[in-house]
Structure formats: C-alpha cells, structure tokens
Design a protein around this motif. Structure first.
Motif, mmCIF file in Angstrom:
data_model
loop_
_atom_site.group_PDB
_atom_site.id
_atom_site.type_symbol
_atom_site.label_atom_id
_atom_site.label_comp_id
_atom_site.label_asym_id
_atom_site.label_seq_id
_atom_site.Cartn_x
_atom_site.Cartn_y
_atom_site.Cartn_z
ATOM 1 N N TYR A 53 0.839 -1.200 0.000
ATOM 2 C CA TYR A 53 0.000 0.000 0.000
ATOM 3 C C TYR A 53 0.877 1.253 0.000
ATOM 4 O O TYR A 53 1.686 1.460 0.902
ATOM 5 C CB TYR A 53 -0.889 -0.011 1.248
ATOM 6 C CG TYR A 53 -1.716 1.238 1.424
ATOM 7 C CD1 TYR A 53 -2.612 1.661 0.442
ATOM 8 C CD2 TYR A 53 -1.615 2.004 2.590
ATOM 9 C CE1 TYR A 53 -3.372 2.798 0.604
ATOM 10 C CE2 TYR A 53 -2.372 3.143 2.767
ATOM 11 C CZ TYR A 53 -3.248 3.544 1.759
ATOM 12 O OH TYR A 53 -3.996 4.676 1.924
ATOM 13 N N VAL A 59 -6.493 7.921 -3.152
ATOM 14 C CA VAL A 59 -7.406 9.067 -3.244
ATOM 15 C C VAL A 59 -8.544 8.951 -2.233
ATOM 16 O O VAL A 59 -9.452 9.781 -2.208
ATOM 17 C CB VAL A 59 -7.972 9.209 -4.684
ATOM 18 C CG1 VAL A 59 -6.873 9.538 -5.663
ATOM 19 C CG2 VAL A 59 -8.723 7.941 -5.118
ATOM 20 N N CYS A 61 -11.024 6.764 -1.947
ATOM 21 C CA CYS A 61 -12.348 6.477 -2.502
ATOM 22 C C CYS A 61 -13.085 5.373 -1.745
ATOM 23 O O CYS A 61 -14.302 5.257 -1.824
ATOM 24 C CB CYS A 61 -12.225 6.096 -3.977
ATOM 25 S SG CYS A 61 -11.352 4.535 -4.233
ATOM 26 N N GLY A 62 -12.367 4.531 -1.027
ATOM 27 C CA GLY A 62 -12.996 3.459 -0.241
ATOM 28 C C GLY A 62 -13.459 2.255 -1.043
ATOM 29 O O GLY A 62 -14.060 1.333 -0.491
ATOM 30 N N CYS A 64 -11.772 -0.206 -2.233
ATOM 31 C CA CYS A 64 -11.102 -1.429 -1.763
ATOM 32 C C CYS A 64 -11.790 -1.966 -0.516
ATOM 33 O O CYS A 64 -11.961 -3.190 -0.377
ATOM 34 C CB CYS A 64 -9.629 -1.135 -1.481
ATOM 35 S SG CYS A 64 -9.375 0.240 -0.350
ATOM 36 N N PRO A 99 -8.277 2.411 -8.117
ATOM 37 C CA PRO A 99 -8.121 3.182 -9.353
ATOM 38 C C PRO A 99 -6.726 3.790 -9.518
ATOM 39 O O PRO A 99 -6.256 3.949 -10.633
ATOM 40 C CB PRO A 99 -9.179 4.288 -9.223
ATOM 41 C CG PRO A 99 -9.445 4.413 -7.767
ATOM 42 C CD PRO A 99 -9.181 3.059 -7.163
ATOM 43 N N ALA A 102 -2.760 2.465 -5.692
ATOM 44 C CA ALA A 102 -2.203 2.621 -4.339
ATOM 45 C C ALA A 102 -2.018 1.247 -3.707
ATOM 46 O O ALA A 102 -1.106 1.032 -2.913
ATOM 47 C CB ALA A 102 -3.134 3.475 -3.483
HETATM 48 S S1 SF4 Z 1 -6.315 2.179 -1.728
HETATM 49 FE FE1 SF4 Z 1 -7.156 2.520 -3.775
HETATM 50 S S2 SF4 Z 1 -9.288 1.766 -3.697
HETATM 51 FE FE2 SF4 Z 1 -8.554 1.978 -1.576
HETATM 52 S S3 SF4 Z 1 -9.206 4.005 -0.909
HETATM 53 FE FE3 SF4 Z 1 -7.120 4.249 -1.723
HETATM 54 S S4 SF4 Z 1 -7.398 4.752 -3.898
HETATM 55 FE FE4 SF4 Z 1 -9.369 3.951 -3.176
#
Ligand code: SF4
Ligand code: SF4
Length: 308
Positions: A53, A59, A61-62, A64, A99, A102
C-alpha cells in the motif's frame, strides 16, 4: 517436471549486465530463509504474494474497503489500514479495484512456460553477448521444484543459466539444482557465524558447508562469489582478505563486493514493516575504494556494482 510447474515470481528484469556472463534476464522468485537487516528487496522474503500500500497514491475512494471479502481493510484519516492476518495471499480483489494503484501485489503465480517465453524474447541479446537467464530472489532454492523445472526447460531450449544464491538450503537440494546450472553466483556475507547470525538471522555453517559441497561435486561449475558491503557489519579489510582467500581456494572465477544502498527502504513502508538497519547511509567512500582495490588486485574483473 514439466513446463506447467508453477511458482511465485515477483519481478522479471531484462537486459542486466551484472548478474552472470553477458546480457541476462533476471527472474526474481519469492521466498528467502535469511532476514538480512539491510535487505533491499523486502518483498522477496515471504514465499507467497503480498499486498503493498502506497498512501501517496491513495485518493480515499474506499472502493477497496467495500470490495474486500475478508473485511481486512478500513479507511481512516491517514489512509487505508490493513489487517494482514485476515488478508488472503491468493486474493487480488482490492488491487484490481484500486483506481490509482495505491494497492498492488508483490508476486504472482507463473508457470515455467510463461517465464521461459518471456526469457526467450531476449534471445537475440544472449546470442550476441553470451548471456542467458539468471534466477534470483529471494532465494531460488526456497522454490526448489520450480527452480529445477526452469533449469531443465532452459537446458531443453539451449538457454545459458545462472543462479544467485545465499546457500542456505539442504545440501541435497543445492546439489540437485547445481547439477543443472551453468554458473553460480554465491553470497558470502560474513565468515564469523555469530556476526552472520546477528546480521541475517542465521549462522553461516550450512552456507559454507554447501559451498564446499558444490565445489567438490562440480569442480568445473564456475562459482562467482559476492559480498554486499554493509557499514559496521562487514566493511572490514581483514574479513575481505579472508573471503578472497576462500574464493581462491575454491578456484572461484570471480569475486565482487557490492556497496550497501538504501534504495529498498520505501518498500518496507508499503508492506507495513519497519526498516531495521540503522547504520550509515553509505559505505565510507575511501574505505570502499580501498576494499575495491584489494579485491581488484586479486580479481581484476571485479566491479563494485550497485545492485538493486
Ligand atoms: S487504496 Fe485505492 S481503492 Fe482503496 S481508498 Fe485508496 S485509492 Fe481507493
Ligand atoms: S487482497 Fe483480498 S483479502 Fe487481502 S485486503 Fe485485498 S481484497 Fe482483502
């Protein structure tokens, strides 16, 4: 063994000129029995694929968190928290969902055929330079069946083979693999077993025994010894002199010293781990130059290569 045998590979690197004769394709296999404090490839140590990670790419976005079937992920103000005990090594759902990349995975399962097909794409360079493939890691002896199957398939396809090894394995395993090998790169990190244990987690008795056993079983196998020079651990002239004597007594074709670097440090953070080596950022340049001239006085082709 067939070309369908599979193993876990974490990188394939093309056009290397530092890891055996000529231009070579390096195949990095996961799994290592040592835990060197300075390891620049921490992603190589565990045998199975691992989730990494990089918070700077997240970003928030949640996606994952919603996708994880194990509920191993939580979104916090400082980024994603991973419960690695819950994460399944064979799962890649979150990294496929992320996306911004990360979340990624170190290591994937590949068949011998898939590996060799990639290696053969570089065939033109081998023919011109006398190169081939080099198995690296991690420690290729940790995936001995896969390693053996790659070597057998390479022999069948007339590809020159080399292997980088720390030598920590059963004697039977290393001898079986060296029977199929064209060139052996062997690491000697220290000759004092207690110092070796403090630096790598294991003593060096088995490693040195295996080296002798390989030489005595295969007198014509080219053996190339190498020592990563780590400040405060083995940057010591008398030690390097002793390793040079060992290299000569084994009729090694080459001996090199590889200066310590910190290039792998960030990867520890991606894996949720701490970087443990706390010594200086680099080997003292004057000391390195003096060790290097000592090595070159015995092995004129030795280069102080910066390794990844
Ligand atoms: S790890 Fe990737 S999918 Fe998870 S919150 Fe961060 S950007 Fe979004
Ligand atoms: S790899 Fe699978 S189990 Fe592990 S955190 Fe990602 S989605 Fe969850």
């Amino acid at each position: 063994m067939s070309e369908q045998t599979s193993g876990t590979v974490f990188n394939i690197q093309h056009y290397s000129v530092h890891d055996g004769p000529g231009i070579r394709t390096l195949i990095f296999l996961k799994g290592c029995p040592l835990r060197c404090l300075w390891c620049s490839n921490p992603e190589s140590q565990a045998r199975m694929p691992q989730l990494a990670y990089n918070v700077t790419k997240c970003v928030g976005c949640g996606r994952c968190v919603a996708a994880c079937p194990q509920k191993a992920l939580e979104l916090h103000e400082d980024g994603i928290h991973i419960d690695r005990k819950l994460c399944l090594p064979s799962c890649r759902i979150c990294s496929d969902t992320c996306p911004g990349k990360a979340l990624t995975h170190y290591g994937k399962s590949m068949s011998v055929k898939e590996v060799l097909d990639k290696v053969e794409a570089d065939e033109l360079f081998y023919a011109r330079s006398g190169g081939g493939l080099t198995l690296s890691g991690g420690e290729p002896l940790m995936q001995s069946e896969f390693t053996l199957a790659i070597l057998e398939a390479a022999e069948h396809r007339a590809i020159h083979t080399a292997m980088e090894s720390c030598g920590q394995a059963d004697e039977e395993t290393i001898l079986a693999i060296c029977a199929k090998l064209d060139y052996l790169l062997f690491d000697i990190k220290h000759l004092d077993s207690d110092a070796h244990r403090r630096a790598t987690g294991v003593g060096n008795e088995r490693i040195l025994r295996n080296l002798e056993a390989v030489r005595s079983a295969y007198p014509r196998l080219p053996i190339h010894l190498r020592t990563p020079i780590i400040p405060g651990i083995n940057d010591d002239e008398s030690l390097i002199r002793r390793i040079l004597s060992l290299a000569q007594s084994l009729d090694a074709v080459n001996y090199e010293i590889l200066p310590y670097h910190r290039m792998g440090e960030q990867k520890y953070h991606y894996l949720g781990r701490q970087y443990l080596y706390e010594g200086p950022e680099q080997v003292n340049p004057e000391k390195l130059a003096s060790l290097q001239s000592l090595v070159v006085s015995v092995y004129p082709n030795a280069l102080a290569t910066q390794k990844g």
